[in-house]
Write an enzyme that holds these catalytic residues in place. Structure first.
Site, short mmCIF file in Angstrom:
data_model
loop_
_atom_site.label_atom_id
_atom_site.label_comp_id
_atom_site.label_asym_id
_atom_site.label_seq_id
_atom_site.Cartn_x
_atom_site.Cartn_y
_atom_site.Cartn_z
N ASP A 30 -68.81 30.33 50.77
CA ASP A 30 -69.74 30.81 49.74
C ASP A 30 -69.48 30.04 48.45
OD1 ASP A 30 -71.76 32.42 48.74
OD2 ASP A 30 -70.41 34.06 48.21
N GLU A 78 -72.03 25.50 45.88
CA GLU A 78 -73.05 24.56 45.36
C GLU A 78 -72.45 23.35 44.62
OE1 GLU A 78 -74.53 28.07 46.68
OE2 GLU A 78 -73.23 27.98 44.92
N ASP A 112 -78.95 34.97 48.09
CA ASP A 112 -78.98 36.30 47.48
C ASP A 112 -80.40 36.76 47.25
OD1 ASP A 112 -76.26 36.15 47.52
OD2 ASP A 112 -76.02 35.65 45.42
#
Length: 1060
Positions: free
Chosen positions: A414, A417, A495
């Site tokens: 997670d 990015e 999300d």
């Protein structure tokens, strides 16, 4: 030929691009390093503030050259000319695949491919005598390369990877820049992954694929019909695949370049239950046992970040998760696998063994001055592994290897990015330095490697799991990715929100990922942020159970979102939905074997069944799983059976598992197909090769059908050595008898000794069945045509009566005596002209979303309980007014010559109300207006009729879609001009420094500005507050008491216009 178009790109002001080689080295930390790109060594330099590049003029083409007149708008404007020429090409890889470059020098200057499985395949031409059907043009201006394709009217665009919004992408524009995009909307232009790829379906049904093979930020502009425009820093090649006869053929060809999806272990295709977070091993065990007690199928429990010791990766909290191996053993004994999260941010803390070993091995990403970069994430100050470097990947893989020894079955990457807190860009600086391997591009700044960081982290994690156990297939889930990530990891759509729009979008998002080479994906079922209603959750589970990756997940602070958390009706629908999935697991597993070996998609849009049929190209509430068609309702008030199902040509037989329900999707099987079904076990570990096998048969117009079934151990790599069985089943009607048999087999396995149940679909849900042994001929006697018609008619009547008597899951739990409460949580929508607004009266009367319809941009960063457009009654942050329940005083729908409006009032205490009128005027529908006031209603006489000190504080939170390209602009009352950028920090303006009744939030990447006009006599102070990917543009009144005769007012309006 004359063409007109409008586009934009970021153009650096620091240098210009020519076709000549420039200096072949650059300086980093005081030493000279080689550049692998002799044309554009400036790519290593820190990013400078950019101009907007706007192409407005007519482009006239003469031969293979054309002239583009472009306007650069920055601190000043100038018009420049750019020559556009046909790109040069060479065939590569296989028949029908071409590489295009702007010139020979550009070809030499291009960076190595990261998307290709074997980067050398892009560099080596093959012998071919054919020429491309479509040749793009290319122009270069400063460091930007502008590539343009033209196709005929009626062409449809798809792909572009992980994108929200509509399935068919004409009219859309995306920017490939991996972004932590919590609560994204349909108009968000950059999400968590980057796929610079467009699937082009021509009016004939022939299909072409276009790949811009660059890791850099890339604009893909599809706003004009038939036109693809790609803008990114030079130099990069374009790779085309096709045109081929079908979209599947294009995706298979693409997979020969970027690789196919890893073969998942069979358990990974079961249902996954997750939450941020299950806070202890006891809670995890409780969740697992409840699934078994309630007989709801499930295979996996996930551990979010709170299992760690202070969010330190590779550690376990000693009180809440004292013995992860014991927990894993207990879960395994109950038929569950355990997946644990690992983030890239490593806490900067001496004595923490991961930080110490990483520092010793020099694996951290560096700042421009050579020192390790630190950024704030969950543990506090963190350093970040440089996955572009093989030494760092090996270091990480070995940590993963040891981590897996705790009983870890899969790993969840997670925040990769990479996300960084407390900075407006939400990521690390673009001038950070990566010491990349030469085959990836060498030493480069972060802007070069940003989009592939997540993929390379997933690769490192995957390789670590391989090291841990050579006899098990790794399972990795990654949030960030790049085209080619499917080689290492599954993904999910980030999300999302618990609302009906996100349920609807989830179908298109899964399909777009599949059309971009990533078939193993799914959304957070029920929505991550916010509280799902029983009907929304049940409906989402119904369709989610048919997605390739099936996981429920929810955010901290929300209600429980397990399948049993919404009442008995919802629980029963969830149980039926997951039983469907587990009965279909042999079909899913076969589809993934096909995807792994050929590159074909697992879930595909309905138009794949007939690419010529234009009716099918924009269908967004249905999809294909091979020959299986799923139609789902994404409208709250309608069951799936009430929708008009647009079916492809040919035979499509409806069927179910004796479980039809309005909240479950409708299923069809294509004529000519056979799919395999299993008993509905509670987890994959219960499946046995000796189980009864069901073959669902749907004959085509010629009375024939075929299908295949792949079987192996469900894990490991025996299938690569022949230890598997592929069975090709066929069915054929001869007169009144249908015979089902095995036509051929593949693999070394012997056929299991098992019974086969053949179910022959007739239509309308009617079927005939017969039993036999697998491998033998099985015969079904078919009645006369009139007999078949009677069976179909009876089945249709039974289905209709059942659906009429089966109610939808309740939308809300209604408490007796609370009349109307079932409607209280529905946002109020104002929609007219350029604007669509959603308002939630029950929490501060906030505006949850403000979508500018022409551009598709949703400007607000919001959630139900915070942010969005708020108003306060005091100078303190989140003072009275932003959380109270507001009453809807008046709601006027649009009528001829009138306005669409909503009036709300909220009690802010002390006899005061905060009154707000939101309206879209009929005479100017480009603008919406807000007139707010704090009014005294029942202020005591003892106070002289005056209230306490109050201040009307307007507090909107706007999303920065492109933080480095966004700023606030205005002219002050004293005439001075201001451009306020995120790096300037918070700013307060009062007196003559106030904006003179207008200020603007400008996004230069979008060429748009949101103008906020206000009555300057009502505003005492203006504040600009920059935050992580957001900005507040606050309007404050004076602080004073109010009476009935002297309310505080602020009247203002919003409009979106083009920039410049």
């Amino acid at each position: 030929m004359e063409r007109s178009f409008v586009t934009q790109a970021a153009v650096s002001s620091s240098s210009s691009l020519t076709s000549k080689a420039r200096a072949s080295s650059f300086f980093f930390n005081g030493r000279s390093l080689p550049s692998l790109n002799p044309i554009s060594p400036f790519l290593f330099l820190p990013t400078s503030r950019s101009f907007a590049l706007v192409v407005k003029s007519t482009l006239g083409r003469n031969g293979d050259k054309s002239l583009l007149r472009m306007t650069l708008s920055g601190d000043s404007s100038e018009t420049v000319e750019m020559t556009s020429t046909d790109m040069i090409f060479e065939p590569i890889l296989e028949h029908g695949v071409f590489r295009f470059d702007c010139s020979v020098d550009h070809r030499k200057a291009a960076f190595p491919s990261v998307s290709f499985k074997n980067s050398k395949d892009r560099e080596v031409p093959i012998v071919s005598h054919i020429v491309p059907a479509y040749i793009p043009t290319c122009g270069c201006l400063q460091d930007q390369q502008v590539v343009t394709f033209e196709f005929s009217p009626g062409t449809s665009f798809y792909g572009t990877g992980e994108v929200s919004g509509q399935l068919e992408r004409t009219g859309k524009r995306v920017f490939t820049w991996n972004t932590d995009a919590w609560g994204y909307g349909s108009g968000t232009t950059s999400l968590y992954q980057s796929h610079p790829w467009v699937l082009v379906v021509l009016p004939t049904g022939e299909t072409l694929g276009v790949l811009a093979d660059t890791t850099r930020k890339c604009e893909i502009d599809l706003r004009k019909e038939g036109i693809i425009r790609i803008i990114s820093p030079a130099s990069y090649p374009i790779i085309t695949f096709g045109p081929f006869s079908s979209p599947t053929a294009v995706l298979e060809s693409l997979s020969h370049a970027i690789g196919t999806v890893f073969m998942p272990p069979k358990w990974a295709l079961g249902y996954h239950q997750c939450r941020w977070s299950y806070m202890s091993d006891k809670r995890v065990a409780e969740i697992a046992q409840t699934f078994r007690d309630k007989k709801i199928p499930s295979d996996v429990i996930w551990m979010d970040i709170d299992y760690m010791d202070g969010f330190r990766c590779f550690t376990f909290d000693k009180e809440r998760f004292p013995d992860p191996s014991a927990l894993a053993k207990d879960l395994h004994s109950n038929g569950f696998k355990a997946i644990w999260m690992l983030d890239p941010g490593i806490k900067q803390e001496e004595g923490y063994y991961v930080y110490d070993s990483g520092s010793k091995n020099d694996v951290w990403i560096s700042r421009a001055d050579g020192k390790p970069f630190t950024g704030e994430v969950w543990p506090g100050p963190c350093v970040f592994p440089d996955y572009t470097n093989s030494k760092a990947r090996s270091w990480w893989a070995n940590l993963v290897k040891e981590f897996v020894s705790n009983g870890v079955d899969g790993i969840w990457n997670d925040m990769n990015e990479p996300a960084v807190f407390k900075v407006v860009t939400k990521t690390m600086p673009e001038n950070n330095i990566h010491h990349g391997d030469d085959e990836l591009g060498g030493v480069q700044n972060h802007s070069h490697y940003h989009n592939v960081y997540g993929m390379l982290m997933a690769r490192s994690t995957y390789e670590g799991m391989e090291l841990a156990d050579k006899n098990k297939r790794p399972f990795v889930l990654t949030r960030a990715g790049f085209i080619g990530s499917q080689r290492y990891a599954a993904t999910w759509t980030g999300d999302n929100l618990s609302n009906w729009e996100h349920l609807h979008m989830s179908i298109s998002m899964v399909l777009q990922l599949g059309l971009s080479g990533q078939p193993l994906s799914g959304p957070d079922i029920g929505g991550f942020a916010g509280n799902a209603t029983p009907r929304l959750f049940g409906r989402w589970m119904g369709v989610g159970a048919m997605f390739p990756f099936c996981r429920g997940h929810s955010e901290a602070g929300t209600d429980d979102h397990e399948p049993w958390s919404f009442g008995e009706e919802c629980e029963e629908v969830c149980r039926a939905a997951l039983k469907r999935r587990y009965q279909l697991l042999p079909h899913f597993y076969t589809l993934f074997y096909i995807a792994h070996t050929t590159g074909a998609p697992v879930a595909a849009p309905i138009f794949f069944a007939d690419p010529i049929d234009s009716r099918l190209r924009a269908v967004e509430n249905g999809f294909l799983l091979g020959p299986l068609l799923i139609y789902a309702s994404t409208l709250s008030s309608q069951g799936s059976h009430e929708l008009q199902h647009i079916l492809p040509r040919g035979i499509w037989h409806r069927f179910d598992f004796a479980d039809s329900h309005p909240d479950l999707p409708t299923l069809y099987l294509q004529g000519g197909s056979i799919i395999s079904l299993a008993p509905p076990h509670l987890h994959v570990g219960e499946f046995s090769l000796s189980d009864d096998l069901t073959l669902l048969v749907s004959l085509d117009e010629n009375g024939k059908a075929k299908g295949l079934l792949f079987e192996d151990d469900g894990d490991g790599y025996g299938y690569t050595k022949g230890r598997f069985l592929v069975t090709h089943y066929i069915a054929e009607r001869d007169s009144s008898t249908v015979t089902v048999k095995v036509s051929k087999t593949e693999g070394d396995w012997q056929r299991p000794n098992r019974r086969v149940h053949v179910q022959l679909l007739l239509g309308g849900g009617a079927m005939l069945d017969a039993w036999g042994m697998d491998g033998e001929f099985i015969h079904i006697k078919v009645p006369s045509e009139s007999g078949i018609s009677e069976l179909i008619s009876t089945s249709n009547e039974r289905f209709k009566l059942h659906m009429e008597n089966t109610k939808l899951i309740p939308e809300k739990e209604v408490v007796p005596g609370q009349k109307g409460m079932e409607l209280s949580k529905e946002p109020v929508e104002l929609s007219s002209g350029d604007w669509k607004l959603n308002i939630v009266p029950w929490v501060g009367g906030r505006i949850l979303s403000m979508t500018h319809v022409p551009s598709g941009i949703q400007w607000l960063h919001s959630r139900i309980d915070i942010n969005g457009y708020e108003e306060y009654s005091g100078t303190e942050y989140r003072s009275a007014g932003c959380t109270e329940e507001y009453n809807v005083i008046e709601r006027d729908l649009e009528h001829a010559g009138e306005e669409e409006s909503l009036i709300l009032e909220g009690d802010v205490g002390g006899g005061l109300v905060l009154r707000r009128k939101i309206s879209i005027a009929k005479d100017n529908q480009r603008v919406f207006r807000i007139a707010s006031s704090i009014e005294a209603r029942s202020v005591g006489a003892g106070s002289g009729g005056f209230s306490r000190l109050v201040c009307l504080r307007v507090h909107p939170t706007f999303t920065l879609l492109h933080p480095t390209e966004s700023f606030v602009s205005f002219t002050s009352i004293d005439g001075s001009k201001h451009e306020v950028w995120p790096d300037s920090g918070d700013q307060i303006y009062e007196g003559n420094n106030l904006p003179h009744g207008k200020w603007m939030l400008v996004d230069k990447s979008l060429n748009l500005r949101m103008v906020n006009r206000f009555d300057v006599s009502q505003v005492f102070k203006c504040i600009i507050h920059w935050d992580c990917g957001t900005v507040n543009l606050e309007l404050w009144s004076k602080e004073r008491p109010v009476s009935k005769e002297s309310p505080l007012k602020i009247e203002h309006e919003y409009e979106v216009t083009s920039f410049p």
